[in-house]
Design a protein around this motif. Structure first.
Motif, short mmCIF file in Angstrom:
data_model
loop_
_atom_site.label_atom_id
_atom_site.label_comp_id
_atom_site.label_asym_id
_atom_site.label_seq_id
_atom_site.Cartn_x
_atom_site.Cartn_y
_atom_site.Cartn_z
N GLY A 34 10.35 25.77 -20.50
CA GLY A 34 11.08 24.88 -21.40
C GLY A 34 11.51 23.57 -20.79
O GLY A 34 12.37 22.88 -21.34
N ILE A 35 10.89 23.20 -19.67
CA ILE A 35 11.28 21.98 -18.96
C ILE A 35 10.17 20.95 -19.05
O ILE A 35 9.02 21.23 -18.71
N ARG A 36 10.52 19.75 -19.51
CA ARG A 36 9.58 18.65 -19.60
C ARG A 36 9.76 17.72 -18.41
O ARG A 36 10.87 17.59 -17.88
N CYS A 37 8.70 17.04 -17.99
CA CYS A 37 8.78 16.08 -16.90
C CYS A 37 7.89 14.89 -17.21
O CYS A 37 6.70 15.06 -17.51
N ALA B 59 0.81 -1.21 0.00
CA ALA B 59 0.00 0.00 0.00
C ALA B 59 0.85 1.27 0.00
O ALA B 59 0.57 2.21 -0.75
N LEU B 60 1.86 1.31 0.83
CA LEU B 60 2.66 2.53 0.97
C LEU B 60 3.49 2.78 -0.29
O LEU B 60 3.54 3.91 -0.80
N TYR B 61 4.13 1.73 -0.81
CA TYR B 61 4.92 1.87 -2.03
C TYR B 61 4.02 2.32 -3.19
O TYR B 61 4.38 3.23 -3.95
N SER B 62 2.86 1.69 -3.33
CA SER B 62 1.95 2.06 -4.41
C SER B 62 1.51 3.52 -4.30
O SER B 62 1.42 4.23 -5.31
N ALA B 63 1.27 3.95 -3.08
CA ALA B 63 0.84 5.34 -2.88
C ALA B 63 1.93 6.32 -3.32
O ALA B 63 1.64 7.34 -3.96
N THR B 64 3.18 6.02 -2.98
CA THR B 64 4.27 6.93 -3.37
C THR B 64 4.45 6.96 -4.88
O THR B 64 4.70 8.02 -5.46
N LYS B 65 4.33 5.81 -5.53
CA LYS B 65 4.53 5.76 -6.97
C LYS B 65 3.35 6.39 -7.72
O LYS B 65 3.55 7.02 -8.77
N ALA B 66 2.15 6.26 -7.20
CA ALA B 66 1.01 6.97 -7.78
C ALA B 66 1.20 8.47 -7.62
O ALA B 66 0.86 9.26 -8.51
N GLY B 67 1.77 8.86 -6.49
CA GLY B 67 2.05 10.28 -6.26
C GLY B 67 3.02 10.85 -7.26
O GLY B 67 2.90 12.02 -7.66
N LEU B 68 3.99 10.05 -7.70
CA LEU B 68 4.95 10.53 -8.71
C LEU B 68 4.25 10.87 -10.02
O LEU B 68 4.65 11.82 -10.70
N ALA B 69 3.25 10.10 -10.38
CA ALA B 69 2.51 10.40 -11.61
C ALA B 69 1.82 11.75 -11.50
O ALA B 69 1.86 12.57 -12.44
N GLY B 70 1.21 12.03 -10.35
CA GLY B 70 0.59 13.33 -10.15
C GLY B 70 1.59 14.45 -10.11
O GLY B 70 1.35 15.54 -10.66
N LEU B 71 2.73 14.20 -9.48
CA LEU B 71 3.78 15.21 -9.41
C LEU B 71 4.30 15.54 -10.80
O LEU B 71 4.52 16.71 -11.13
N ALA B 72 4.49 14.52 -11.63
CA ALA B 72 5.00 14.76 -12.99
C ALA B 72 4.04 15.62 -13.79
O ALA B 72 4.46 16.51 -14.55
N ARG B 73 2.74 15.37 -13.64
CA ARG B 73 1.76 16.21 -14.35
C ARG B 73 1.83 17.65 -13.86
O ARG B 73 1.78 18.59 -14.66
N ALA B 74 1.93 17.81 -12.54
CA ALA B 74 2.01 19.17 -11.99
C ALA B 74 3.27 19.89 -12.44
O ALA B 74 3.25 21.08 -12.79
N LEU B 75 4.40 19.19 -12.43
CA LEU B 75 5.65 19.79 -12.87
C LEU B 75 5.59 20.14 -14.36
O LEU B 75 6.14 21.16 -14.79
N ALA B 76 4.96 19.28 -15.14
CA ALA B 76 4.83 19.55 -16.58
C ALA B 76 4.08 20.86 -16.81
O ALA B 76 4.46 21.66 -17.67
N VAL B 77 3.04 21.07 -16.03
CA VAL B 77 2.24 22.31 -16.17
C VAL B 77 3.02 23.52 -15.66
O VAL B 77 3.07 24.57 -16.30
N ASP B 78 3.65 23.37 -14.50
CA ASP B 78 4.36 24.50 -13.88
C ASP B 78 5.64 24.87 -14.63
O ASP B 78 5.99 26.06 -14.74
N LEU B 79 6.36 23.86 -15.11
CA LEU B 79 7.68 24.10 -15.68
C LEU B 79 7.69 24.14 -17.20
O LEU B 79 8.69 24.57 -17.80
#
Length: 258
Positions: A184-187, A160-180
């Motif tokens: 000129g920065i892709r994520c 459960a904990l590992y899955s939660a962190t890795k799902a969080g990375l997907a959300g973080l990548a989307r947020a970074l893609a929008v913010d950055l």
């Protein structure tokens, strides 16, 4: 004259940092990026393992160096990025690959374990992005790649904990893609399935586990670190110039079936 399509996968002149690069998937990604022409800075916490990895890649004629630091320490990350810029003139690619796993029933995680795994697997990715974004922007752009997991998409018992962190990375990548993106920065995220490495070798040699993985995977085999590295190379290369905020599963189709 049009350039050869293979040029789209060249990283000549790029400076790349790969965390968790002393073995397994991280080392394979470092090898792929260096083979494509980048100078790759390897990172891990253990200086001995890190030097062994650097020596192994350097012996193959690749342009590599190493810097040991803890990815969960913001000051250490910032200092390492500053050192890379001072030595190499900039940073174009950052691969946040360092991570840990902790398997146990959901009710047995204590608060310290929750904090530690969230910090290593998810918080460190944001810390890395915070450190590298200004440097990349100064170079006119850059690429951030995070190593996620198929288990951020599907669930298995006691994870459960590992899955939660890795799902969080997907959300973080989307947020970074929008913010950055405007800078000129892709994520993106590369999300491996069952990968046969030194860490999983014991499980892979268990006939029941091996049979389960092969039966559950449409392509009928374990992934290799090189399978993941090839996808990582695509996501940080000019070939994916209009790809950002995405998760690329390298799982042989395991996450595609019920």
């Amino acid at each position: 004259m049009q350039s050869d399509e293979t040029d789209h996968f060249r990283l000549s002149g790029d400076i790349a940092l790969v965390t968790g690069a002393s073995r397994g998937i991280g080392q394979a990604i470092a090898f792929a990026l260096a083979k494509a022409g980048a100078h790759v800075v390897l990172n891990a916490r253990d200086p001995g393992q890190l030097e062994a990895s650097r020596s192994e890649l350097a012996a193959q004629g690749l342009s590599v160096s190493a810097i040991a630091f803890d990815v969960t320490d913001p000051s250490a990350v910032a200092a390492a990025v500053a050192e890379i810029v001072e030595r190499h003139g900039g940073l174009d690619i950052a691969v946040g690959n360092a991570g840990q796993s902790l398997r146990k029933p959901v009710g047995q995680f204590d608060r310290a374990e929750i904090s530690r795994l969230m910090d290593v697997n998810l918080g460190a990715a944001l810390v890395l992005a915070q450190a590298v974004a200004p440097v990349m922007e100064a170079r006119g752009g850059g690429r951030i790649l995070l190593t996620g997991s198929m288990l951020g998409q599907i669930a298995r018992p006691n994870n459960a904990l590992y899955s939660a962190t890795k799902a969080g990375l997907a959300g973080l990548a989307r947020a970074l893609a929008v913010d950055l993106g405007p800078r000129g920065i892709r994520c993106n995220v590369v999300a491996p399935g069952a990968v046969r490495t030194a860490m999983t070798e014991t499980a892979a040699l268990d006939p029941a586990v091996d049979a389960f993985v092969k039966q559950r995977t449409p392509l009928g085999r374990w992934a290799t670190p090189q399978d993941v590295a090839a996808a990582a190379l695509f996501l940080v290369s000019p070939a994916s110039a209009f790809v950002t905020g995405q998760v690329l599963f390298v799982d042989g189709g395991m996450s595609a079936q019920a």
